[in-house]
Write an enzyme that holds these catalytic residues in place. Structure first.
Site, PDB file in Angstrom:
ATOM      1  CG  HIS A 161     -67.660 -26.238  40.592  1.00 36.16           C
ATOM      2  ND1 HIS A 161     -68.043 -27.545  40.769  1.00 36.16           N
ATOM      3  CD2 HIS A 161     -68.568 -25.480  41.267  1.00 36.16           C
ATOM      4  CE1 HIS A 161     -69.133 -27.582  41.520  1.00 36.16           C
ATOM      5  NE2 HIS A 161     -69.474 -26.344  41.819  1.00 36.16           N
ATOM      6  NE  ARG A 197     -73.669 -32.286  43.409  1.00 33.80           N
ATOM      7  CZ  ARG A 197     -73.680 -30.965  43.255  1.00 33.80           C
ATOM      8  NH1 ARG A 197     -73.099 -30.415  42.186  1.00 33.80           N
ATOM      9  NH2 ARG A 197     -74.256 -30.196  44.155  1.00 33.80           N
TER      10      ARG A 197
END
Length: 484
Positions: free
Chosen positions: A54, A30
């Protein structure tokens, strides 16, 4: 992902090479996509690196993010890089908002495929991986995203980057968001009365792993807690050497939050972003659980205090089924006639008379206690009109809990078994001597107790306890203090 990977390693017992998590490959892809959008260059030649947890505390490593080997700082301003960092951290939420009713699945699948292919084809790929650290980056016994070599042996090597002070601080802060610590109490009943705090912390931070500090008497109670990390034992008998050893264990981890229900100064020496102790708390009531909850009430929602808990596995439940298989019926009365201190022991002849008066309500009796209480339990079993089983000294704490969970009612002295029974949801009637029942009764809405006006346990009458037993059987949704 970080927490799931940690528990997968702990539950399987496998070597850390065989268990890893996928998060960093997705987050890094990303970030690479966002760099490509801002620069107008091909994402194919962009290598991004995201470390840490995360979530919002992930650490995009801009110094290690390059385009054909050239730092992105050559292509983008500091302001644009900061925008990319923030967008990378919230990328999952951005996709969820766009999709409306589901999270991403194509990109995570592609990231998993990249990791699997690296292992299956022995590519020796360096990929951000949720890995179990054993000293790397100054961290012990934690899973977090770091660069690692993936090949035919799985996660073959963790790459330790030379982080500067700013990067290391961000990384340690990310580690801290995945780890909390609860310093609990030692006695069995006291330890159980800290579990509502444990449950509240988990409900507030469901992705965090919680380390627990207790002693050998109570550590078994936390064996199957699904969100715990380490159970670290504090040995009071070891003196200052034991304290030093304990600190070495605990200081190997950066904690986001440390909750100290004991308050002996230990938290001041730990590495933590935030510390909560009794000194800064405001008790929510007189009961021990309410006092414990006051420690965390300024930090989390305190409008509801959870029930006390014990966590059982199928092993304990099978043990209980086997032990109780010979008893008739299902209406079993569990008795705990023991206590460590003589003034807290209701006379055994009173327990005997109680069973005589209540025998029509039960099919059998179960006697529980430690090995020092075998004789008194056997004497009680031999002189009551109901069939029974003497399990004193034959169970550990969780086996006893599994047995108590199957009882219709528990009656006992002010000691650990009553708290265990309440934590399994079994109604309880506790006979108090010199203690403070308003503060130390089992934490459950189906808990009742008796205490004489003189606080002498021998002054508690059999008739008074019988009345409480009958009331508990008739209405398990209330509790109140009675004085004989």
């Amino acid at each position: 992902v970080d927490t799931l990977t940690y528990h997968a390693i702990k539950r399987t017992g496998w070597n850390r090479r065989r268990v890893m998590g996928q998060a960093g490959v997705l987050d890094s892809s990303r970030m690479a996509a966002f760099v490509a959008l801002e620069t107008g260059l091909s994402a194919k030649y962009i290598n991004a690196m995201v470390m840490g947890g995360h979530g919002d505390a992930m650490v995009p490593m801009t110094r290690f993010t390059t385009i054909s080997g050239i730092s992105i700082e050559h292509f983008l301003s500091a302001e644009k890089i900061e925008e990319i960092i923030q967008r990378t951290r919230t990328g999952g939420a951005e996709i969820l908002a766009l999709k409306g009713n589901s999270s991403a699945f194509d990109a995570p699948a592609a990231a998993i495929a990249e990791m699997v292919e690296a292992i299956a084809y022995n590519r020796k790929s360096v990929l951000p991986t949720v890995a179990y650290l054993q000293g790397e980056y100054g961290q012990e016994d934690i899973t977090i995203g770091v660069p690692a070599v993936l090949g035919e042996r799985g996660m073959e090597k963790i790459i330790e980057l030379e982080l500067n002070d700013t990067e290391l601080n961000f990384f340690n802060a990310s580690v801290a968001t995945t780890r909390e610590e609860l310093i609990t109490l030692s006695n069995i009943g006291d330890a159980i009365m800290t579990t509502p705090v444990l449950e509240a912390l988990h409900n507030t931070y469901p992705l965090a792993t919680i380390d627990i500090v207790t002693d050998a008497r109570a550590d078994r109670l936390f064996a199957h807690c699904p969100y715990r990390g380490r159970v670290v034992l504090k040995d009071k008998q070891a003196g200052w050497r034991g304290t030093v050893a304990l600190l070495r264990q605990l200081r190997s981890t950066h904690y986001g939050l440390v909750v100290d229900l004991r308050t002996d100064g230990l938290t001041l020496l730990l590495r933590a972003q935030q510390r909560l102790t009794r000194h800064g708390g405001q008790p929510l009531g007189h009961h021990a659980v309410e006092r414990h909850f006051g420690v965390i009430s300024r930090h989390i929602d305190s409008s509801h205090i959870p029930a006390a808990r014990v966590w059982l596995s199928p092993v304990e439940q099978t043990f209980a089924d086997r032990q109780l298989s010979g008893l008739p019926g299902q209406r079993w009365l569990a008795l705990g006639p023991g206590a460590r201190w003589q003034p807290k022991r209701w006379p055994v002849e009173c327990f005997r008379a109680l069973v005589n008066q209540c025998q029509a309500e039960f099919d059998a009796v179960i006697l529980l206690g430690d090995h020092t209480e075998k004789a008194v339990c056997q004497d009680l079993k031999d002189h009551v009109p109901l069939p029974g089983i003497n399990l004193a000294g034959k169970t550990d704490l969780l086996q006893a809990a599994a047995i108590l969970a199957q009882a219709r009612l528990f009656v006992g002295n002010d000691s650990g078994p009553g708290h265990i029974a309440a934590a399994t949801g079994t109604p309880t009637v506790t006979v108090f001597g010199p203690g403070d029942p308003a503060r130390y009764h089992p934490w459950h809405t189906q808990a009742r107790w008796m205490q004489s006006s003189t606080r002498n346990i021998e002054g508690v009458t059999v008739n008074a306890v019988t009345d409480q037993v009958m009331a508990a059987l008739a209405d398990n949704n209330s509790y109140r203090i009675k004085s004989s």
